[in-house]
Write a protein that holds these residues in place. Structure first.
Motif, PDB file in Angstrom:
ATOM      1  N   TYR A  33       0.914  -1.197  -0.067  1.00 43.48           N
ATOM      2  CA  TYR A  33       0.112   0.058  -0.089  1.00 43.48           C
ATOM      3  C   TYR A  33       0.869   1.172  -0.181  1.00 43.48           C
ATOM      4  N   LYS A  34       1.821   1.231   0.881  1.00 45.85           N
ATOM      5  CA  LYS A  34       2.696   2.506   0.969  1.00 45.85           C
ATOM      6  C   LYS A  34       3.602   2.835  -0.383  1.00 45.85           C
ATOM      7  N   SER A  35       4.160   1.908  -1.036  1.00 42.83           N
ATOM      8  CA  SER A  35       4.795   1.895  -2.297  1.00 42.83           C
ATOM      9  C   SER A  35       3.840   2.364  -3.461  1.00 42.83           C
ATOM     10  N   GLU A  38       1.629   5.950  -0.923  1.00 44.08           N
ATOM     11  CA  GLU A  38       2.305   6.795  -0.140  1.00 44.08           C
ATOM     12  C   GLU A  38       3.806   7.221  -0.499  1.00 44.08           C
ATOM     13  N   GLY A  40       6.267   5.141  -0.878  1.00 40.63           N
ATOM     14  CA  GLY A  40       6.957   4.449   0.005  1.00 40.63           C
ATOM     15  C   GLY A  40       7.777   3.591  -0.758  1.00 40.63           C
TER      16      GLY A  40
END
Length: 141
Positions: A33-35, A38, A40
């Motif tokens: 999800y972060k990559s 967000e 990430g």
């Protein structure tokens, strides 16, 4: 023509889970999800779309130039894919292509004309026709 294939898997829920993908002989990566949402560490599908578009576009431009009798010394293309919420749904809203060519015998106006034609004819550009905005900046080296 060969059929191109890829495989992807996802484990867990969206906020804390993770996925893996592979394509061809040496394209692999992981996604979270972060990559994706967000900035990430890791990969995301939009990076793969950018890579596909940049490489396909560069080949389409080289092909168009060659058909007109010009051999490109080099064509370098960057693609940026913008993902934003539209009506609460993540959506690719823009792709920016920036290409620079070293093409002996071609002037700047001719190059831009070939570049625009390649943008319209590239198979990946055509597949991405639903993207509301695809821009192109084309210059000679």
């Amino acid at each position: 023509m060969p059929v191109s294939k890829a495989h992807a898997s996802w484990n867990g829920d969206i906020p804390t889970g993770s996925g893996q993908f592979n394509a061809g002989n040496n394209i692999t990566g992981g996604v979270t999800y972060k990559s994706r949402f967000e900035d990430g560490p890791g990969s995301n599908p939009e990076q793969l779309i950018a890579a596909a578009h940049a490489s396909c576009y560069s080949m389409a431009l080289a092909s168009a130039l060659a058909k007109a009798g010009f051999t490109a010394t080099s064509i370098e293309t960057d693609a940026s894919v913008t993902l934003r919420p539209v009506d609460g749904v993540p959506t690719i809203i823009k792709i920016e292509l920036v290409t620079k060519g070293d093409v002996p015998g071609v002037d700047a106006d001719q190059f831009r004309e070939f570049a625009e034609g390649a943008k319209a004819g590239c198979p990946v550009s055509r597949a991405l026709a639903a993207v509301p905005e695809i821009t192109l900046e084309a210059t000679l080296a």
